[in-house]
Design a protein around this motif. Structure first.
Motif, short mmCIF file in Angstrom:
data_model
loop_
_atom_site.label_atom_id
_atom_site.label_comp_id
_atom_site.label_asym_id
_atom_site.label_seq_id
_atom_site.Cartn_x
_atom_site.Cartn_y
_atom_site.Cartn_z
N ARG A 1 -49.56 35.59 62.93
CA ARG A 1 -49.81 36.26 64.20
C ARG A 1 -49.90 35.24 65.33
O ARG A 1 -49.32 35.41 66.40
CB ARG A 1 -51.12 37.04 64.05
CG ARG A 1 -51.82 37.38 65.34
CD ARG A 1 -53.17 38.02 65.07
NE ARG A 1 -53.99 37.22 64.17
CZ ARG A 1 -54.86 37.73 63.30
NH1 ARG A 1 -55.04 39.00 63.23
NH2 ARG A 1 -55.57 36.93 62.53
N ASP B 1 -51.52 41.50 61.83
CA ASP B 1 -50.69 40.52 61.17
C ASP B 1 -50.19 41.16 59.88
O ASP B 1 -51.03 41.49 59.03
CB ASP B 1 -51.52 39.27 60.89
CG ASP B 1 -50.69 38.12 60.36
OD1 ASP B 1 -49.60 38.37 59.81
OD2 ASP B 1 -51.14 36.97 60.48
N ALA C 1 -47.27 31.43 58.28
CA ALA C 1 -48.58 32.06 58.17
C ALA C 1 -49.59 31.09 57.56
O ALA C 1 -50.71 30.96 58.03
CB ALA C 1 -48.48 33.31 57.32
#
Ligand code: AMP
Ligand code: GLY
Length: 418
Positions: free
Chosen positions: A11, A290, A359
């Protein structure tokens, strides 16, 4: 302007990548960031929870806007501190972030203001929870009250499963303090989608709808995760869905938060389910989702930093979107959401011909290695869901993904309906 993003996941990579493209932004910083973020932002070695250091950094580096990614620093009051120091920050206060941090708070608010959601009861005693579960029967849903990284929910298809989950949480402290209290709610049937809105008090800028895939494995099998893939837009939902969700859910919640003396500023993320009776709330989050943010911001044509700064100043503009469909497939470490190994190289995966949001990665010598459960998100785009899917899966099929796994069916529900 200089912008600071707090966090280290996919995110935050999406936020940094977007801010990097915004013409209003001269410099993007991320604390602490990850190996992928470093390509679009200057990563600074400050933890999300180091409140004092974040404030000092923002002051010393002339930060015009800070965006806080994860729920934990919000729940710990990072926004409150930034506000007290006179810094511009996009995120809810500690009190307002209870809409995510306490499921019981969110459910009570919805009950009080007649916002459509599943009927429920809260319990701290296993005996009482057990009586209630037996009186209701299955399917039924058991949720830890507090934050549990998207994993504190059991959708029980049998009464036994429900009783076990409740016992696990209340008697065996499955999620520590987060499950000292549980919410037991009715099972809702329908298609899920995520509706994120940029909010400041009563002003709302809706973002494009997205659909997440919460279960670990194909065909929605396996345990719940933080999210294994997403796409946007969700073209097969009936046209009036977004308007209904805005009028019956988002607007009333935003007004309710103001009436309760906890006005909300930040991303109000509604996890919704389209039942036969219209959209109903499964959960609220007080932050960008996310992996939804990766696919939604990938489509945003507007200058995000300007949109946010203006919203904080009381000026509301609408966001503009590309017509393309964007799909994101998460590569996770084998074993996730349970225990998993770290420090496996992702270098050859990154050679695949598609854009990757990082991530959980870190630089290790001349290598980039895994550093979390969710490791990468491969993003594909196309004129429709089919071509977007083709692009991303063609890229992933072309590389070895040992030590990692990904779902092969992201977006397939949309494909069937398109
Ligand atoms: P949550 O963390 O509250 O978003 O829940 C995780 C997942 O559990 C959701 O994405 C749904 O798939 C499922 N879920 C949660 N609540 C319900 C419900 N009341 N009925 C059916 N499924 C649910
Ligand atoms: N993808 C769901 C969440 O961010 O909570």
């Amino acid at each position: 302007m200089n912008v600071l993003v707090v966090g280290r996941g996919g995110r935050e990579h999406a936020l940094c990548y977007k801010f990097h493209q915004d013409t209003s932004v001269s410099k993007v910083y991320c604390a602490p960031g990850n190996a992928g973020i470093a390509a679009h932002a200057e990563c600074v070695d400050i933890q999300e929870t180091d409140q004092g250091e974040l404030v000092t950094f923002a002051k010393e580096n002339n930060i015009a806007l800070t965006v806080i990614g994860p729920e934990q620093p919000l729940a710990e009051g990072l926004t409150d501190l930034f506000l007290a120091e006179g810094l511009k920050v996009f995120g809810p206060t500690k009190k307002a972030s209870a809409i995510e941090g306490s499921k019981a708070f969110a459910k009570e608010l919805m009950k009080k203001y007649s916002i459509p959601t599943a009927d429920y009861e809260t319990f701290t005693s296993f005996q009482k929870a057990s009586d209630y579960i037996k009186s209701k029967g299955a399917p039924i849903v058991i949720k830890a009250d507090g934050l549990a990284a998207g994993k504190g929910v059991v959708v029980a298809m049998t009464e036994n499963e429900a009783l076990e989950a409740a016992e696990d949480m209340l008697e065996h402290n499955r999620f520590g303090d987060s499950s000292g209290k549980i919410v037991v709610e009715d099972f809702l049937d329908g298609e899920e989608f995520s509706f994120m809105c940029l909010v400041n008090g009563g002003s709302i800028i809706p973002l494009a709808l997205a659909q997440d895939h919460k279960r670990a494995y194909d065909n929605d099998k396996g345990p719940n995760t933080g999210g294994m893939g997403a796409y946007s837009p969700v073209a097969h939902l009936p046209a009036e869905t977004e308007e209904k969700a805005m009028n019956e859910i988002i607007e009333p919640v935003v007004q309710a938060m103001m009436k309760e003396g906890t006005p909300f500023t930040g991303v109000l993320y509604a996890g919704l389910i389209l039942t036969e009776g219209g959209p109903k709330v499964i959960e609220f989050n007080a932050r960008f989702g996310d992996p939804e943010t990766q696919v939604v911001l990938h489509r945003m044509k507007s200058d995000l930093a300007l949109l946010l700064l203006n919203l904080l100043r009381g000026v509301t503009a609408q966001a503009e979107w590309s017509d393309h469909t964007v799909i994101g497939v998460v590569l996770a470490s084998e074993g996730y959401p349970g225990s998993y190994e770290k420090e496996h190289s992702v270098q050859t995966i990154l050679d695949a011909e598609t854009f990757f949001y990082h991530a959980g990665t870190k630089v290790h010598g001349s290598d980039i290695v895994s550093d979390g459960g969710r490791v990468l998100l491969a993003a594909g785009s196309g004129e429709g869901i089919e071509s977007a899917r083709d692009e991303v899966y063609r890229a992933l099929d072309s590389v070895h993904t040992d030590h990692f796994f990904y779902r092969k069916d992201i977006g397939s529900k949309a494909l069937k309906r398109s």
